[in-house]
Design a protein around this motif. Structure first.
Motif, PDB file in Angstrom:
ATOM      1  N   LEU A   1       0.591  -0.903   0.510  1.00  0.00           N
ATOM      2  CA  LEU A   1      -0.002   0.106  -0.208  1.00  0.00           C
ATOM      3  C   LEU A   1       0.750   1.273   0.225  1.00  0.00           C
ATOM      4  CD1 LEU A   1      -2.612  -0.815   2.558  1.00  0.00           C
ATOM      5  CD2 LEU A   1      -3.016  -0.802   0.267  1.00  0.00           C
ATOM      6  N   ASP A   2       0.469   2.359  -1.072  1.00  0.00           N
ATOM      7  CA  ASP A   2       1.518   3.899  -0.853  1.00  0.00           C
ATOM      8  C   ASP A   2       1.073   3.820   1.094  1.00  0.00           C
ATOM      9  OD1 ASP A   2      -1.148   5.226  -0.133  1.00  0.00           O
ATOM     10  OD2 ASP A   2      -1.935   4.659  -1.864  1.00  0.00           O
ATOM     11  N   ALA A   3       2.133   4.841   1.258  1.00  0.00           N
ATOM     12  CA  ALA A   3       2.241   5.010   2.588  1.00  0.00           C
ATOM     13  C   ALA A   3       1.110   6.487   3.207  1.00  0.00           C
ATOM     14  CB  ALA A   3       2.697   6.609   2.806  1.00  0.00           C
ATOM     15  N   GLY A   4      -0.142   7.209   2.144  1.00  0.00           N
ATOM     16  CA  GLY A   4      -1.000   7.293   2.437  1.00  0.00           C
ATOM     17  C   GLY A   4      -1.820   5.860   3.298  1.00  0.00           C
ATOM     18  N   SER A   5      -2.320   4.796   2.059  1.00  0.00           N
ATOM     19  CA  SER A   5      -3.067   4.825   2.380  1.00  0.00           C
ATOM     20  C   SER A   5      -2.478   3.543   3.651  1.00  0.00           C
ATOM     21  CB  SER A   5      -3.628   3.126   1.350  1.00  0.00           C
ATOM     22  OG  SER A   5      -3.977   3.994   0.447  1.00  0.00           O
ATOM     23  N   TRP A   6      -1.835   3.314   4.024  1.00  0.00           N
ATOM     24  CA  TRP A   6      -1.046   2.869   5.512  1.00  0.00           C
ATOM     25  C   TRP A   6      -1.754   3.196   6.706  1.00  0.00           C
ATOM     26  CZ3 TRP A   6      -0.814  -1.982   5.656  1.00  0.00           C
ATOM     27  CH2 TRP A   6       0.486  -2.804   5.373  1.00  0.00           C
ATOM     28  N   LEU A   7      -1.812   5.138   6.729  1.00  0.00           N
ATOM     29  CA  LEU A   7      -1.992   5.438   7.288  1.00  0.00           C
ATOM     30  C   LEU A   7      -3.859   5.419   7.511  1.00  0.00           C
ATOM     31  CD1 LEU A   7       0.664   9.287   7.102  1.00  0.00           C
ATOM     32  CD2 LEU A   7       0.821   7.356   8.164  1.00  0.00           C
ATOM     33  N   ALA A   8      -4.066   5.831   6.823  1.00  0.00           N
ATOM     34  CA  ALA A   8      -5.846   5.243   6.174  1.00  0.00           C
ATOM     35  C   ALA A   8      -6.041   4.495   7.213  1.00  0.00           C
ATOM     36  CB  ALA A   8      -6.069   6.390   5.114  1.00  0.00           C
TER      37      ALA A   8
END
Length: 280
Positions: free
Chosen positions: A149-156
């Protein structure tokens, strides 16, 4: 903020710094976290059990859903939801009920420590443990399962999972104040395990009897799962995995928040009734 102690003898007056309300809350969080970590069967179990479940049900499955989502990613969401929701229910249910049974809640009521500080300690403890659960599962999924996953998706995804601490803590409090302290752990298990199973956290709803899918439609855990899946999965794969048509996100949010408000009100009424009974 500084508090002064009475002084009746020679020598300088000693001052004790509390750090104000925020300092007290931080101290309460630290105290609760240390208490959890001093109980290995709780702290280790809270993190280890979701990891074991993911290793058993997620990692061995190399299938891909029609829209391109790996089953390992779908199972990551399911097991993470199971781990964090169970943490919220047991920290706020079994733990608070234990404090009631030991008379700790009554002792705190006789001190200047406000109830919100006590609850803030519980919330902070659960949030830290939830972050540990989600981080450990994510690392296992990424390095052992090849989930990308991209960083934004991991954080979300992480933020969504940690929000379950607040969304499901009212259920824990309701159990703590409506059940007898010694029975709270049993009641929590009797409530949570069917919720998790019927919401598709262990097996996709499409693999379960149709009646389970019908029941799932009215469960807060199911609707939370729908919110979490949509963070990292396309609608088509969410429909395939959940065996139900996707709905606007606000509908799922209303279900989850509605349960939180109703159960929180029930817990508050029970707590106030108990306080009145003690005073009377």
């Amino acid at each position: 903020m500084t508090t002064h102690t009475q002084h009746h003898g020679p020598g300088p007056i000693r001052e004790r710094r509390t750090g104000g309300p925020l300092g007290l809350m931080a101290l309460a969080v630290l105290t609760e976290l240390r208490a959890s970590l001093r109980t290995p069967e709780f702290a280790v179990g809270a993190v280890a059990i979701p990891l074991v479940l993911y290793a058993m049900f997620g990692l061995p499955n190399e299938s891909t859903l029609p829209g391109g989502t790996s089953v390992r990613l779908a199972m990551l969401v399911s097991i993470a939801a199971y781990g964090v929701v169970s943490l919220a229910i047991f920290v706020f249910g079994e733990d608070v009920a234990g404090d009631r049974g030991r008379g700790w809640a009554r002792t705190l009521a006789a001190t200047p420590l406000q109830t919100r500080t006590y609850l803030a300690g519980k919330v902070g403890d659960a949030v830290v443990l939830a972050v540990l659960i989600v981080t450990a599962l994510s690392l296992l999924a990424a390095f052992a399962g090849g989930v990308e996953l991209d960083a934004g998706s991991w954080l979300a995804l992480g933020a969504t999972m940690v929000s379950a601490v607040l969304l499901f803590s009212p259920l824990g409090f309701a159990i703590a104040y409506l059940a007898r302290p010694r029975a709270a752990a049993v009641v929590a298990n009797l409530i949570f395990l069917p919720l998790a199973f019927a919401s598709g956290f262990f097996f996709p709803l499409g693999e379960l009897p149709d009646v389970i899918g019908t029941i799932a439609e009215v469960l807060p855990t199911f609707h939370f799962g729908q919110l979490a899946y949509r963070v990292v999965m396309p609608d088509g794969d969410v429909e395939f995995w959940s065996d139900t048509a996707t709905r606007p996100l606000w509908i799922h949010a209303v279900w989850v928040l509605g349960y939180a408000v109703v159960l929180g009100a029930a817990a508050l009424l029970a707590a106030r009734r108990e306080a009145v009974t003690r005073r009377g």
